[in-house]
Each structure stands twice: as structure tokens, then as C-alpha cells.
Enzyme design. Structure first.
Site, mmCIF file in Angstrom:
data_model
loop_
_atom_site.group_PDB
_atom_site.id
_atom_site.type_symbol
_atom_site.label_atom_id
_atom_site.label_comp_id
_atom_site.label_asym_id
_atom_site.label_seq_id
_atom_site.Cartn_x
_atom_site.Cartn_y
_atom_site.Cartn_z
ATOM 1 N N GLY A 12 32.038 25.412 70.447
ATOM 2 C CA GLY A 12 31.851 26.609 71.285
ATOM 3 C C GLY A 12 33.032 26.971 72.166
ATOM 4 N N SER A 13 34.226 26.458 71.856
ATOM 5 C CA SER A 13 35.368 26.793 72.733
ATOM 6 C C SER A 13 35.735 28.275 72.630
ATOM 7 C CB SER A 13 36.573 25.900 72.427
ATOM 8 O OG SER A 13 37.108 26.186 71.166
ATOM 9 N N ASN A 14 35.583 28.868 71.451
ATOM 10 C CA ASN A 14 35.847 30.313 71.335
ATOM 11 C C ASN A 14 34.787 31.117 72.087
ATOM 12 O OD1 ASN A 14 38.221 31.162 69.505
ATOM 13 N ND2 ASN A 14 37.330 29.373 68.500
ATOM 14 N N MET A 90 28.824 28.198 61.230
ATOM 15 C CA MET A 90 29.151 27.523 59.983
ATOM 16 C C MET A 90 28.179 27.780 58.841
ATOM 17 S SD MET A 90 32.025 26.496 60.429
ATOM 18 C CE MET A 90 33.277 25.890 61.540
ATOM 19 N N ASN A 107 34.442 37.877 62.453
ATOM 20 C CA ASN A 107 34.584 36.418 62.397
ATOM 21 C C ASN A 107 36.022 36.025 62.715
ATOM 22 O OD1 ASN A 107 33.896 33.676 61.754
ATOM 23 N ND2 ASN A 107 34.826 33.936 59.729
ATOM 24 N N HIS A 109 38.800 32.923 61.768
ATOM 25 C CA HIS A 109 39.005 31.830 60.822
ATOM 26 C C HIS A 109 40.376 31.197 61.090
ATOM 27 C CE1 HIS A 109 38.318 29.529 57.202
ATOM 28 N NE2 HIS A 109 39.584 29.760 56.893
HETATM 29 C C1 GAR Z 1 37.355 27.613 65.141
HETATM 30 O O1 GAR Z 1 38.602 27.053 64.833
HETATM 31 C C2 GAR Z 1 37.021 28.717 64.152
HETATM 32 O O2 GAR Z 1 38.147 29.444 63.742
HETATM 33 C C3 GAR Z 1 36.450 27.925 63.013
HETATM 34 O O3 GAR Z 1 35.657 26.953 63.624
HETATM 35 C C4 GAR Z 1 36.244 26.597 64.866
HETATM 36 C C5 GAR Z 1 35.167 26.652 65.922
HETATM 37 O O4 GAR Z 1 35.633 26.129 67.133
HETATM 38 N N1 GAR Z 1 35.701 28.757 62.121
HETATM 39 C C6 GAR Z 1 35.654 28.574 60.808
HETATM 40 O O5 GAR Z 1 36.222 27.670 60.241
HETATM 41 C C7 GAR Z 1 34.830 29.601 60.062
HETATM 42 N N2 GAR Z 1 35.057 29.508 58.663
HETATM 43 P P1 GAR Z 1 34.809 26.368 68.466
HETATM 44 O O6 GAR Z 1 33.359 25.992 68.150
HETATM 45 O O7 GAR Z 1 35.415 25.436 69.472
HETATM 46 O O8 GAR Z 1 34.939 27.803 68.852
#
Ligand code: GAR
Length: 190
Positions: A12-14, A90, A107, A109
Site C-alpha cells: 500500500g505504499s502507492n 494483484m 493502473n 506497473h
Molecule cells: C508497485 O510496485 C506496483 O507498481 C506493482 O505492485 C507494487 C505495489 O506496491 N504493481 C504491479 O506489479 C501490477 N502488475 P505498493 O503496494 O507498496 O503500492
């Protein structure tokens, strides 16, 4: 008022970066909820700290994928946000959700699509020995990481760089650009 719903499955950092930046910028955009499919997601703790409502659709408690998808569709329909923001979500969204919210699902990526779609993109790019990698922000279509690209940012993988270091740099890029691109979409395009 314009609004977003954020979907996340893990850390969940994003999610946190988006909420904090939107608040810092005092945007008139409501963050209606965090929706997660994973009751263990650290994103839930972040949402509670930030006082963002959490909707837990715990995937393991559904009897089928179809039931889970129906519950998600019904939540999204009820919330009816301007944009649905995937931030480390995911699961693949089913066609009925993609079609219903066409052009309103975004999204992020962690690779330069179309290279390295799917899971563990940073690691796969790193192990592949590519010299450049980065991030892609794109609309979601019915494929896996195939929707129309909105923005990409590129970085050079350094000589002898450790994977963990590259991951940190990629996440920093994500946290910087994702809130900005979403703000731009919400204020100019939807
Ligand atoms: C992020 O790096 C995002 O780009 C990736 O999952 C991570 C989630 O980090 N997404 C994918 O790979 C989608 N195919 P977060 O939970 O700390 O935000």
C-alpha cells in the site's frame, strides 16, 4: 465532486503516497475508499492511520472467483467513483468491470510496458539484464497490463546495483509520478 477509489492487495505504499499528496495539494477530490481483496494487506493499516474507509472483500472467504467479482462490481457501482485507481492490486479485473468503467480505471506497473507485464516485474527486468527499466501508468483493458499507456518514466540500472536498491528507486518514481498523473487526469480529462 470528483472522487477516486483505490484498490490495493499488499503493502500500500502507492496508496499512501496518493492520499498524502492529494491532501497536501488540497485537491477537491474525495478518496472514497480503499478496497482490498486481502485481509492481511498492510495497506489496511495505512488506510486506518489516514482515516480512509476500508472495504475488505476478503478473497479467501468467497466460494468462487465469480462471487468475488460480483461483490467487487457491486461495491464499485455503489461508490461510482470518477476514477478507479489500481495501486498494487494483484487480481485481474473481469471484463464486466472493465467494460462498465471503461476509460476510468488506471493502473501503475513497475516496468516499461510492454516489457515485463505481470508479476515480479522489477525482479524479472533486473535478472534479464536490461539496461533501462522504469514505470508505466496506463488505462486498464481486458488484457494483462496491455491498456493504453498514459505515462512512462525510465531509469538506467546502475553497474553492480543490487535488486533491493533498484526496487527502492522504482518505488520512489512511482510515489512521485502516480499522484501527479492522477491529479492531471482528474483535473483535465474526466
Ligand atoms: C508497485 O510496485 C506496483 O507498481 C506493482 O505492485 C507494487 C505495489 O506496491 N504493481 C504491479 O506489479 C501490477 N502488475 P505498493 O503496494 O507498496 O503500492
Amino acid at each position: 465532486m470528483k472522487s477516486i477509489v483505490i484498490l490495493a492487495s499488499g503493502n500500500g505504499s502507492n496508496f499512501e503516497a496518493i492520499v498524502k499528496k492529494f491532501r497536501e495539494w488540497k485537491l477537491e477530490i474525495e478518496i472514497k475508499a480503499l478496497i482490498t481483496d486481502n485481509r492481511e494487506a498492510y495497506a489496511i493499516k495505512r488506510a486506518k492511520k489516514l482515516s480512509v474507509p476500508v472495504i475488505l472483500l476478503d478473497y479467501s472467504s468467497f466460494t468462487s472467483r465469480a462471487d468475488y467479482n460480483a461483490a467487487l462490481l457491486s461495491q464499485l457501482t455503489e461508490l461510482s467513483p470518477t476514477l478507479i485507481v489500481l495501486a498494487g492490486y494483484m487480481k485481474i479485473l473481469p471484463p464486466e468491470i472493465v467494460r462498465k468503467f471503461e476509460g476510468r480505471i488506471v493502473n501503475i506497473h513497475p516496468s516499461l510496458l510492454p516489457a515485463f507485464p505481470g508479476l515480479r516485474a522489477i525482479e524479472r527486468a533486473y535478472k534479464n539484464g536490461v539496461k533501462y527499466t522504469g514505470i508505466t501508468i496506463h488505462y486498464v483493458d481486458e488484457g494483462v497490463d496491455t491498456g493504453k499507456i498514459i505515462e512512462q518514466r525510465c531509469i538506467r540500472i546502475r553497474e553492480n546495483e543490487k535488486l533491493s536498491h533498484l526496487e527502492r528507486r522504482i518505488h520512489r518514481l512511482e510515489h512521485y509520478y502516480y499522484p501527479r498523473i492522477l491529479k492531471n487526469l482528474l483535473t483535465n480529462h474526466v
